[in-house]
Scaffold this motif. Structure first.
Motif, PDB file in Angstrom:
ATOM      1  N   ALA A 247      16.155 -19.667 -42.174  1.00 34.03           N
ATOM      2  CA  ALA A 247      15.893 -20.414 -40.937  1.00 34.03           C
ATOM      3  C   ALA A 247      15.643 -19.500 -39.746  1.00 34.03           C
ATOM      4  N   PHE A 248      14.659 -19.883 -38.939  1.00 34.88           N
ATOM      5  CA  PHE A 248      14.430 -19.378 -37.589  1.00 34.88           C
ATOM      6  C   PHE A 248      13.947 -17.935 -37.506  1.00 34.88           C
ATOM      7  N   VAL A 249      13.779 -17.232 -38.616  1.00 37.19           N
ATOM      8  CA  VAL A 249      13.297 -15.854 -38.539  1.00 37.19           C
ATOM      9  C   VAL A 249      11.876 -15.830 -37.977  1.00 37.19           C
ATOM     10  N   ALA A 250      11.023 -16.711 -38.472  1.00 32.36           N
ATOM     11  CA  ALA A 250       9.647 -16.766 -37.972  1.00 32.36           C
ATOM     12  C   ALA A 250       9.597 -17.201 -36.513  1.00 32.36           C
ATOM     13  N   LEU A 251      10.550 -18.011 -36.089  1.00 30.88           N
ATOM     14  CA  LEU A 251      10.552 -18.513 -34.715  1.00 30.88           C
ATOM     15  C   LEU A 251      10.907 -17.422 -33.710  1.00 30.88           C
ATOM     16  N   VAL A 252      11.903 -16.589 -34.032  1.00 32.37           N
ATOM     17  CA  VAL A 252      12.434 -15.668 -33.029  1.00 32.37           C
ATOM     18  C   VAL A 252      11.804 -14.277 -33.082  1.00 32.37           C
ATOM     19  N   SER A 253      11.212 -13.884 -34.204  1.00 30.81           N
ATOM     20  CA  SER A 253      10.783 -12.494 -34.349  1.00 30.81           C
ATOM     21  C   SER A 253       9.669 -12.126 -33.379  1.00 30.81           C
ATOM     22  N   ALA A 254       8.619 -12.943 -33.314  1.00 28.78           N
ATOM     23  CA  ALA A 254       7.493 -12.606 -32.439  1.00 28.78           C
ATOM     24  C   ALA A 254       7.872 -12.592 -30.956  1.00 28.78           C
ATOM     25  N   PRO A 255       8.625 -13.588 -30.434  1.00 25.00           N
ATOM     26  CA  PRO A 255       9.016 -13.501 -29.022  1.00 25.00           C
ATOM     27  C   PRO A 255       9.852 -12.269 -28.702  1.00 25.00           C
ATOM     28  N   ILE A 256      10.767 -11.892 -29.616  1.00 26.26           N
ATOM     29  CA  ILE A 256      11.551 -10.676 -29.388  1.00 26.26           C
ATOM     30  C   ILE A 256      10.629  -9.461 -29.347  1.00 26.26           C
ATOM     31  N   ALA A 257       9.698  -9.398 -30.299  1.00 27.78           N
ATOM     32  CA  ALA A 257       8.776  -8.257 -30.350  1.00 27.78           C
ATOM     33  C   ALA A 257       7.919  -8.187 -29.099  1.00 27.78           C
ATOM     34  N   ARG A 258       7.442  -9.349 -28.624  1.00 31.72           N
ATOM     35  CA  ARG A 258       6.600  -9.351 -27.423  1.00 31.72           C
ATOM     36  C   ARG A 258       7.373  -8.859 -26.208  1.00 31.72           C
ATOM     37  N   ARG A 259       8.634  -9.261 -26.103  1.00 29.72           N
ATOM     38  CA  ARG A 259       9.439  -8.805 -24.972  1.00 29.72           C
ATOM     39  C   ARG A 259       9.671  -7.296 -25.031  1.00 29.72           C
ATOM     40  N   LEU A 260       9.762  -6.769 -26.225  1.00 32.66           N
ATOM     41  CA  LEU A 260      10.011  -5.338 -26.362  1.00 32.66           C
ATOM     42  C   LEU A 260       8.772  -4.503 -26.058  1.00 32.66           C
ATOM     43  N   VAL A 261       7.610  -4.945 -26.519  1.00 27.33           N
ATOM     44  CA  VAL A 261       6.404  -4.131 -26.372  1.00 27.33           C
ATOM     45  C   VAL A 261       5.566  -4.519 -25.163  1.00 27.33           C
ATOM     46  N   GLY A 262       5.875  -5.653 -24.541  1.00 29.69           N
ATOM     47  CA  GLY A 262       5.123  -6.047 -23.354  1.00 29.69           C
ATOM     48  C   GLY A 262       4.544  -7.426 -23.485  1.00 29.69           C
ATOM     49  N   THR A 263       4.653  -8.230 -22.437  1.00 32.62           N
ATOM     50  CA  THR A 263       4.166  -9.598 -22.447  1.00 32.62           C
ATOM     51  C   THR A 263       2.672  -9.643 -22.716  1.00 32.62           C
ATOM     52  N   GLY A 264       2.274 -10.552 -23.590  1.00 35.13           N
ATOM     53  CA  GLY A 264       0.869 -10.742 -23.888  1.00 35.13           C
ATOM     54  C   GLY A 264       0.381  -9.955 -25.076  1.00 35.13           C
TER      55      GLY A 264
END
Length: 323
Positions: A247-264
């Protein structure tokens, strides 16, 4: 940040290989991996811990990239396979195989793969109205997910208690049954799907600018969107077939990654690393950090963390809408 994620993943992998009822030092783990070590050490490392770790890495990476593609293509942070019904479709097919047809092993994984792809195709066709819009796709996916949930509940209530228990373990998402044959099949499938998703990243970047701008850049928007969704659905199907609907791995992984590497940023590689880190860290917590010696499936931990994130996301979205 990509290097930092890889380093964190390596650290968690090292802890996973050394900690347990039979502690093994890092030097002994390295010696076993290089072909040495004693019998008990080789058994623990090569037959128990390494398959579980390897499956967690593969499944986490697949879910992370699948979630990133779905959320970017559809322009909706809720567009992940576990929210829009794709994982539910895999669960219905797999539980049908377990409880009705009496299959096991690779046949269950194959049925789960087919169920996920069938639901993805159904959602796409139902959402099609001279193209696919994110909110329509998500709403139809949520409805399909509820229908699949009802079918699952019916199957469980009509089955033997012992059979239902084994099905419930699979439905939560678990790495406990990892074996090298299953890992090999999963790795081969991901060796095709992950590079395909990477090759389509250029089209994904163009689609973020809108269909008109993408067309002006030479990208056939609807065709590119279809192939991206096919690749993402395939990744989710392979991961779900291997370990269940974690559960929820696909939901949270990309937003966390985007916050780490830069919005957008598209952040497909960081999303893959983040997904692998989420799954392996959650499995480490499930095995060693819970009180009373309880060792639940990895999906229990990811579900608790992911549900908290989803509530936060909905609360922030509501405040934004109010403004």
């Amino acid at each position: 940040m990509t290097v930092a994620l890889a380093a964190a993943l390596l650290a968690v992998a090292g802890l996973t290989m050394t900690l347990g009822a039979f502690d093994i030092s890092p030097s002994d783990v390295a010696r076993v991996l290089l072909g040495g070590g004693e019998g008990i050490e080789r058994f623990v490392v090569l037959d128990l811990r390494l398959p579980r770790l390897t499956l967690g890495l593969l499944v986490g990476a697949a879910f992370g990239v699948a979630g990133a593609v779905f959320q970017t293509v559809l322009g909706n942070p809720l567009a992940s396979p576990d929210i829009i019904g794709i994982n539910w479709g895999a669960s219905v097919a797999a539980v049908t195989g377990l409880l009705v047809l009496g299959v096991a092993g690779a046949a269950v994984s194959l049925m789960a793969f087919g169920g996920a792809l069938a639901v993805a195709v159904a959602i796409y066709l139902l959402a099609w109205r001279d193209g696919v819009t994110g909110y329509r796709f998500v709403l139809i996916g949520v409805a399909v997910g509820f229908m699949a949930s009802a079918a699952l509940n019916y199957l469980l209530t009509r089955s033997d208690v012992r059979d239902a228990q084994s099905a419930l373990v699979w439905m939560v998402g678990s790495l406990g049954g990892a074996d090298w044959a299953q890992i090999a099949v999963t790795a081969v499938a991901l060796a095709v799907l992950l590079p395909a998703a990477g090759a389509l990243a250029g089209s994904l970047a163009a689609l973020q600018l809108g269909d008109d701008a993408a067309t002006g850049l030479g990208v056939r928007a609807e065709r590119a969107r279809l192939w991206l969704l096919v690749a993402a659905a395939g990744l989710a199907a392979v991961a779900t077939a291997a370990a269940g609907p974690v559960a929820f791995v696909a939901l949270v992984s990309a937003p966390i990654a985007r916050r780490l590497v830069g919005t957008g940023s598209l952040a497909l590689l960081p999303a893959a690393l983040t997904g692998a880190l989420v799954v392996t860290l959650a499995d480490l917590v499930a095995q060693h950090a819970l009180p009373g010696g309880v060792q639940p499936p990895v999906g229990v931990v990811t579900g608790a963390v992911g549900a908290s994130y989803l509530l936060w996301l909905l609360a922030v979205s509501d405040r934004g809408a109010a403004r």
